[in-house]
Design an enzyme around this catalytic site. Sequence first.
Site, PDB file in Angstrom:
ATOM      1  N   GLU A 220       0.830  -1.202   0.000  1.00 30.53           N
ATOM      2  CA  GLU A 220       0.000   0.000   0.000  1.00 30.53           C
ATOM      3  C   GLU A 220       0.864   1.252   0.000  1.00 30.53           C
ATOM      4  OE1 GLU A 220      -2.615  -0.439   3.452  1.00 30.53           O
ATOM      5  OE2 GLU A 220      -2.527  -2.613   3.183  1.00 30.53           O
ATOM      6  N   GLU A 331      -9.835   5.659   3.022  1.00 28.64           N
ATOM      7  CA  GLU A 331     -10.171   4.831   4.185  1.00 28.64           C
ATOM      8  C   GLU A 331     -10.130   5.713   5.422  1.00 28.64           C
ATOM      9  OE1 GLU A 331      -8.161   1.194   6.815  1.00 28.64           O
ATOM     10  OE2 GLU A 331      -7.476   1.552   4.774  1.00 28.64           O
TER      11      GLU A 331
END
Length: 416
Positions: A220, A331
């Site tokens: 990520e 997120e």
Amino acid sequence: MALFSRKRGAFAIVFMLVYFISLACAARLSVSRQKLEVEKHLKRVNKPPIKSIESADGDIIDCVHISQQPAFDHPFLKDHKIQMRPNYHPEGLYDEEKMSTRSKESTNPITQLWHMNGRCPEDTIPVRRTKKDDVLRASSVKRYGKKKHRAIPKPRSTDPDLTNESGHQHAIAYVEGDKYYGAKATINVWEPKVQQSNEFSLSQLWILGGSFGEDLNSIEAGWQVSPDLYGDNNTRLFTYWTSDAYQATGCYNLLCSGFIQVSSAIAMGASISPVSAYRNSQYDINILIWKDPKEGHWWMQFGNDYVLGYWPSFLFSYLAESASMIEWGGEVVNSQPDGKHTATQMGSGRFPEEGFGKSSYFRNIQVVDSSNNLKSPKDLGTFTEQSNCYDVQTGSNEDWGHHFYYGGPGRNPNCQ
């Protein structure tokens, strides 16, 4: 009888005194053990610098010799020969010259705050120094620098209670059903408000392999605001990796061994400056992650100029071969009690329909195929747990390729 009662009372007092003294001693012992543990950890993660640079935000960036970086604490990397550059870049990198005027306006120069006070010399890498307070904010020394479990969005989940049980919420676009060897995106950078210190807001891309069980592999990268991790509300560049769904492996940035950095210019975890403003100048960053066809390592490039480093393929099981899903998007953590929703913002804190200059976006989304070519994704799906809190809207045109606006304010009249 009275004498017996007095003796019993005196015994009870002595017992209580001994009990409280024992508790105090145990607490002191626990504090001193924790202090020792923290100091040991700081010594392990903070390598001896050749030069140190103080950033305007209070960070200290240590210029550590490239051979002394945290990656080489990994037992499998003891004799690893650093690969200073990838063997191959993906073909078909998006041509910035073809961008429209609007796109060019959105790519104002962006840098890191610490650059104002200096740069690291060649043969070193910049490492954000970990401070005692950073570690103490974590639930334990062992969990410092790690995400909590179940932090990955699982598109098409049919159980809303299951998707919300971790407190993580998302607004993402994704592709699945093929073998993927990398991904790229230009990500609009903002400074979302985070309601409380144990929550965060981030925008990133995910390179995923395996199932959504305990064997999930993930790489990520993106930007985040995380008061718990960094001690402030600055927007920071970050990376993350795990090979077991966040259980024991992996961490943010360079806080554990694994990622091998080769760039002396960019510091993982350092503040990005400047950031976008509502109805004002817009700033974005380019992130590319791809698998080198020759060595098999996963490389990361920041912007058009900075190849940052790589995750060696042996760190992973599924990603040692290829990824099975790519995700792009936002997120947040919603940790409010009593079923209330957090007011932590995602992206700019505005809903997608507000568009350019107001809402945040990902543009020029691409994936890397098995021939090491960058291509537009096919069958781009979207996913969000609660669209009244955070939403996502995709689009496609000649200037921005595949793109989407995303985000939201969190708590609002339609999201309680």
